[in-house]
Each structure stands twice: as C-alpha cells, then as structure tokens.
Design an enzyme around this catalytic site. Structure first.
Site, PDB file in Angstrom:
ATOM      1  CB  SER A 231     -21.971  -0.701 -33.030  1.00  0.00           C
ATOM      2  OG  SER A 231     -22.058  -1.331 -34.286  1.00  0.00           O
ATOM      3  CB  CYS A 286     -26.579   2.053 -25.467  1.00  0.00           C
ATOM      4  SG  CYS A 286     -28.263   2.246 -24.893  1.00  0.00           S
TER       5      CYS A 286
HETATM    6  P1  NAD Z   1     -23.778  -4.517 -33.713  1.00  0.00           P
HETATM    7  O1  NAD Z   1     -23.864  -3.199 -34.373  1.00  0.00           O
HETATM    8  O2  NAD Z   1     -22.561  -5.340 -33.916  1.00  0.00           O
HETATM    9  O3  NAD Z   1     -25.001  -5.441 -34.167  1.00  0.00           O
HETATM   10  C1  NAD Z   1     -26.331  -4.976 -34.128  1.00  0.00           C
HETATM   11  C2  NAD Z   1     -27.137  -5.673 -35.213  1.00  0.00           C
HETATM   12  O4  NAD Z   1     -26.595  -5.321 -36.489  1.00  0.00           O
HETATM   13  C3  NAD Z   1     -27.115  -7.192 -35.124  1.00  0.00           C
HETATM   14  O5  NAD Z   1     -28.422  -7.672 -35.333  1.00  0.00           O
HETATM   15  C4  NAD Z   1     -26.179  -7.606 -36.244  1.00  0.00           C
HETATM   16  O6  NAD Z   1     -26.552  -8.842 -36.824  1.00  0.00           O
HETATM   17  C5  NAD Z   1     -26.308  -6.487 -37.245  1.00  0.00           C
HETATM   18  N1  NAD Z   1     -25.072  -6.230 -37.994  1.00  0.00           N
HETATM   19  C6  NAD Z   1     -23.807  -6.367 -37.535  1.00  0.00           C
HETATM   20  N2  NAD Z   1     -22.923  -6.019 -38.493  1.00  0.00           N
HETATM   21  C7  NAD Z   1     -23.650  -5.659 -39.578  1.00  0.00           C
HETATM   22  C8  NAD Z   1     -23.303  -5.193 -40.890  1.00  0.00           C
HETATM   23  N3  NAD Z   1     -22.034  -5.030 -41.261  1.00  0.00           N
HETATM   24  N4  NAD Z   1     -24.293  -4.895 -41.740  1.00  0.00           N
HETATM   25  C9  NAD Z   1     -25.584  -5.043 -41.362  1.00  0.00           C
HETATM   26  N5  NAD Z   1     -25.961  -5.487 -40.152  1.00  0.00           N
HETATM   27  C10 NAD Z   1     -25.008  -5.786 -39.264  1.00  0.00           C
HETATM   28  O7  NAD Z   1     -24.046  -4.254 -32.156  1.00  0.00           O
HETATM   29  P2  NAD Z   1     -23.890  -5.266 -30.931  1.00  0.00           P
HETATM   30  O8  NAD Z   1     -22.443  -5.514 -30.680  1.00  0.00           O
HETATM   31  O9  NAD Z   1     -24.801  -6.427 -31.098  1.00  0.00           O
HETATM   32  O10 NAD Z   1     -24.500  -4.375 -29.752  1.00  0.00           O
HETATM   33  C11 NAD Z   1     -23.755  -3.437 -29.024  1.00  0.00           C
HETATM   34  C12 NAD Z   1     -23.920  -2.043 -29.573  1.00  0.00           C
HETATM   35  O11 NAD Z   1     -25.288  -1.662 -29.533  1.00  0.00           O
HETATM   36  C13 NAD Z   1     -23.192  -1.008 -28.729  1.00  0.00           C
HETATM   37  O12 NAD Z   1     -22.548  -0.104 -29.576  1.00  0.00           O
HETATM   38  C14 NAD Z   1     -24.304  -0.335 -27.946  1.00  0.00           C
HETATM   39  O13 NAD Z   1     -24.017   0.975 -27.512  1.00  0.00           O
HETATM   40  C15 NAD Z   1     -25.396  -0.357 -28.950  1.00  0.00           C
HETATM   41  N6  NAD Z   1     -26.701  -0.181 -28.321  1.00  0.00           N
HETATM   42  C16 NAD Z   1     -27.309   1.029 -28.464  1.00  0.00           C
HETATM   43  C17 NAD Z   1     -28.515   1.269 -27.842  1.00  0.00           C
HETATM   44  C18 NAD Z   1     -29.184   2.612 -27.982  1.00  0.00           C
HETATM   45  O14 NAD Z   1     -30.332   2.727 -27.618  1.00  0.00           O
HETATM   46  N7  NAD Z   1     -28.532   3.622 -28.499  1.00  0.00           N
HETATM   47  C19 NAD Z   1     -29.115   0.259 -27.069  1.00  0.00           C
HETATM   48  C20 NAD Z   1     -28.470  -0.978 -26.963  1.00  0.00           C
HETATM   49  C21 NAD Z   1     -27.250  -1.179 -27.603  1.00  0.00           C
END
Ligand code: NAD
Length: 501
Positions: A231, A286
């Site tokens: 995200s 995404c």
């Molecule tokens: P997320 O941001 O909650 O988690 C992603 C990763 O970050 C995980 O491995 C998690 O353990 C880690 N994380 C979570 N909170 C954290 C923190 N406070 N500090 C450090 N690390 C942390 O995302 P999600 O819910 O797993 O996935 C969905 C999101 O990913 C959506 O926003 C989607 O749009 C995005 N996404 C983007 C793309 C792209 O190419 N732009 C592709 C796929 C998914």
C-alpha cells in the site's frame, strides 16, 4: 474448524527450513472458509541477521558465476514450476481466495519474469565506446548490487515475489524474501522449488513477519537494495526509511485506476472489459479498474448491461467450487472495511445499483465473502472516490465531456494505470498523452505490462526511480562500472609489435 494446531510457516535460511524462535504469530486463513490454515512466525532483527549472514557467505561465489550458469538454474526452475503448476495454483487459491484460473494467471505472469531473467547473459551485456579521446576507450559493465531484500503484499502471492528475486538472482545478487504474512505458503513453496532447481545454499533466504521484520531489513547495514510492493503509505515509509539508511529502493504502492468509456465505445467489449478489470481477483489488484468514467450518454448505455453482467458473477468457495467466478476477500476485517466504504458512499448520495454487501455462501458462513458491487453517481470528494477500495466494488462517475473527466481523473494522488474505450483515434491519442499515470490501456482493461516492460506506476503509486521488471529491473539490480582505458606501449613479450615501435 480444524482442532489441530496449524503448521508454523518455516523460514528458509542457508538452504534449511526451520521454525524460528519467535514470540508471536499471525494467523493465515483460508478466506473461503474462514479456517486458520497456518501461522506465520513474526521474525525480528535476529532472524533477519541470520539471513543476511547466509547471503554474505554465498555472495561472492554467486556473483562470480557466469551469467549463463545462473540462467541455467532459472531454466531448471521454470521447468519445475511447470511440473508443479496445479499444486501451486491450488495453494494460492487456498491461502488467498482467488479462483483457480486467477491463481494460474498469478503464476504465469510471474513465470514470464523467470523467462525474461533466463536471458541473463544478454541482459547483462555492457557497452563500449572506442576513442572517447584518441587511443582511449570507455566501457560500462553491470555488476551485482549485493544483498537485496523483497517485501511483498498479499494480493499476488506468486507474481509479486517473482517480480523481484528471479531478476535479482540473474544479475548475481543474493536475496532475502519476505512474503506477505497473510499468504506466506506460496512464497515458501516457490523457494523450495528454486533450491530443487540447484540454487546454491544461502543465495536466497526467506524470512517472515510484519513491521519489526521489515524495519530490520530496512536498517540492516549489509543490505544494499530493497524492493517493495504494497500500500502507498507503507511504500512511502519504506522508501524514506530505506534511502535514509543508504539503500537503493523501489517501492510500488496502491492505486485508483480509471476506465474511461466514451459515447462511441464498443459497449459489449467495454462492459466485458470493465467487469474483468473491476472484479478480477475480487478487485484486490493494484491494476483493478475500480472506477468507470462514463462520458456523455455513455453512462445510460452502460449501466443496465453492466449491472446485468455483474449480477451473473457467482461468488463461492474457490478452493472447492469450480463454478465460482469470484472468491472471498482476504480477511473479515478487510471485508468490513470495503462494505463500510459502500455504506458511506450511500450516505454521501451515491446509488448502489448492484449490492454485494449481503452476499453469503451458506455452506461457509465463516468465509470472508463480499459480493460484486456497483455504485453509480459517485462524485469527486466522496470517500469512496478518493481512497483505494481494493475490493469487489466498481464506482461509476458521470461526466458531461472528456475535458471535465480527464481533469478529475488527473486530480487523484495515485498514478498506476488507466484505460479508455473508444472508437476514436483522436480521443485515444489525447487520453494517452494527457492522463497522469504510468500504465495505459486503449480498448483493453487497465493492463499490467508484461515482464519485459517496466511496471511503471507514477506519483503516490510509486516511490523511487527504477521500476520493477524489464530493463529498469535489470538496472535496479545492478551497479554500473565505467572504465576508461589507455595503453601507452606494447608489452615486454610482444616482439612483433615491439619491432614496429
Ligand atoms: P501492505 O502495505 O499492508 O503490506 C505490504 C507489506 O508491507 C507486507 O509484507 C507487510 O508485512 C508490510 N508492512 C505492513 N505494514 C507495515 C509497516 N507499518 N511497516 C513496515 N512494513 C509493513 O499491503 P497489502 O494489504 O498486503 O497489499 C495490498 C496493497 O498492495 C494495495 O494497496 C495494492 O494496491 C498494493 N499493490 C501494489 C502493486 C503495485 O505494483 N503498485 C502491486 C500489488 C499490490
């Protein structure tokens, strides 16, 4: 629900898989049933450090291996994934909830990166210019960056990790993979197969966890590069923290992608494209086309066939019902958040024309189900119009003309993708030229580029310079070394030339 204690997902360090000593675990669910199927160990700095040490020990030998040797591991890897294709697809469906067809797509798109990375000898060729000055030549070679880490989201358990490690390894780096703690089983299986393909011990290591684990990766002095997908707020944090700690960072974030439908569009294909774009993987992409921008009379022509098509999408337990066309979302909490955004839009004056909030799958009352939903008359400023929804919800926004539509679309903070349905070359050209995002579709739903092109988000959808995949991916995982060379005289043993001197 099963009464046995679900398996602890192992970490993989130096080619060994084991349960790490940790204080806490995160449950992994089968979203179709709500059953807990595994527990992710929430690792901290100690386990990350073990992974770094394993990378360090393996680094020199792997970096010195001829690119074709590294590619051969990837060729064998591809064959092994082919062999285990259905098993991996089922695993994705079980821990993520998407349909088997979508899970197959998840692997296939990742496999394209493996195939691209198999071209390592070609991809890693340098450049040379003779005579930059008289008798002086200059060349650029690409060398590995060192230890790289990849931090992944939950929505593509195979594809996103495979955006990262195949290219990183092909370029001669060692790698630490942190799959999403919500879907760690696929990542573990993918890396087991990579070791089976002959990857030397320690070249790739797997850790699990949340913020403390990620922070340990971001701050470890021996890690040189971080790839992140997730995200936007976290992507921004990763970029800022990683770069503050001297690392190269590519961080892909969230999105809000617009699907323009012009009055002259081919409506049958537009509806089909919109349904796929909005509801594929339950909208948890995404590149989901989460907002239809209907221009002029397009809205009235669109909404009836769209609503009919959406009502035919069968929601079900994707791990056991092959007729299900859409699965559950990742968690009960996420389902409630998405449903809450739909509730809010109604209060703000939007009209819910297909309502998935009450959809249930009676055989699985604990599954995290939310039916496909279409919200019409969404207006700028509504919460549902500004936030990334990331669920099976299609917003419809109505505009009088192209100008006002593109002006509104360009106000979003995100910038991943957008597409247009039109028969007009002029409108399509204008759209491509003016839309403020990095990936554009013309008469094709918001398209995720193939492995040989960059995954090219802009603005709040991407932090960094070099994107994942393609040549930018190769650039990210290599450092360039420029050598300028001059030779003054022939060597001592060179009798033939010495005579001429
Ligand atoms: P997320 O941001 O909650 O988690 C992603 C990763 O970050 C995980 O491995 C998690 O353990 C880690 N994380 C979570 N909170 C954290 C923190 N406070 N500090 C450090 N690390 C942390 O995302 P999600 O819910 O797993 O996935 C969905 C999101 O990913 C959506 O926003 C989607 O749009 C995005 N996404 C983007 C793309 C792209 O190419 N732009 C592709 C796929 C998914």
């Amino acid at each position: 629900m099963s009464t046995s204690v679900p398996q602890v997902v192992p970490v993989g360090i130096n080619g060994e898989w084991f349960d790490p000593k940790v204080d806490s675990f995160t449950p992994v669910y089968n979203p179709s049933t709500g059953e807990m199927i595994a527990q992710t160990p929430m690792c901290g700095a100690d386990i990350v450090d073990q992974a770094v040490q394993a990378c360090e020990a393996a680094a020199q030998d792997w970096a010195d291996a001829p690119p074709i040797e590294r590619a051969r591991v990837l060729f064998r890897y591809k064959a092994l994934i082919d062999q285990h294709f259905e098993e991996i697809a089922q695993l994705i469906t079980r821990e993520h909830g998407k349909t088997i067809t979508e899970s197959r797509g998840d692997i296939l798109r990742g496999m394209e990166v493996v195939e691209y990375a198999c071209g390592a000898p070609e991809l890693l060729k340098g450049e040379i210019l003779e005579n930059v000055a008289r008798g002086i030549d200059c060349d650029v070679i690409k060398q590995p960056v060192g230890i790289c880490a990849g931090i992944c989201p939950y929505n593509f358990p195979a594809l996103v990790p495979m955006w990262m490690y195949p290219l990183a390894l092909a370029c001669g780096n060692t790698f630490i993979l942190k799959p999403s703690e919500k879907v760690p089983l696929t990542g573990v299986r993918l890396i087991e197969l990579l070791y089976e393909a002959g990857l030397p011990k320690g070249v790739l290591n797997v850790v699990h966890g949340g913020k403390p684990c990620v922070d340990a990766l971001l701050k470890h002095p021996k890690i040189n590069a971080i790839s992140f997908v997730g995200s936007s707020p976290i992507a921004k944090y990763i970029f800022e923290t990683g770069t503050q700690h001297g690392k190269r960072v590519q961080a892909a974030g969230g999105a809000k992608n617009y699907v323009f439908v012009m009055p002259d569009a081919d409506f049958d294909n537009s509806v089909k494209g919109l349904v796929d774009a909005a509801f594929g993987c339950g909208g948890q992409r995404c590149m989901a086309g989460s907002t239809a921008i209907a221009i002029g009379e397009a809205a009235d022509r669109l909404i009836t066939p769209l609503a009919s098509a959406v009502k035919t999408i069968k929601v079900g337990a994707t791990d056991r019902d092959p007729t299900a066309k859409m699965g559950a979302v990742i968690s009960a909490q996420h389902r409630d958040r998405v449903a809450g955004l739909v509730d809010g839009s109604e209060k703000e004056g939007a009209k819910v024309v297909v309502d998935g909030r009450s959809v249930k799958v009676p055989e699985h009352p604990k599954g995290f189900y939310l039916g496909p939903t279409v919200v019409d008359h969404v207006r700028t400023g509504m919460e549902i119009a500004t936030q990334e929804v990331f669920g099976p919800v299609l917003n419809v926004m109505r505009f009088e003309d192209f100008e006002s539509a593109i002006e509104t679309a360009n106000k979003t903070i995100f910038g991943n993708g957008a597409c247009i349905y039109t028969q007009s070359g002029k409108a399509a050209r204008e759209f491509r030229h003016r839309i403020q995002c990095g990936m554009v579709g013309i008469n094709i739903g918001v398209p995720a580029p193939l492995a040989y092109f960059p995954f090219s988000g802009w603005n709040y959808s991407f932090f960094g310079d070099l994107h994942l995949q393609g040549r930018e991916g190769v650039m990210f995982y290599t450092r360039q070394k420029v050598t300028t060379t001059r030779w003054f005289r022939y060597g001592e043993g060179d009798i033939w030339h010495k005579e001429k001197e």
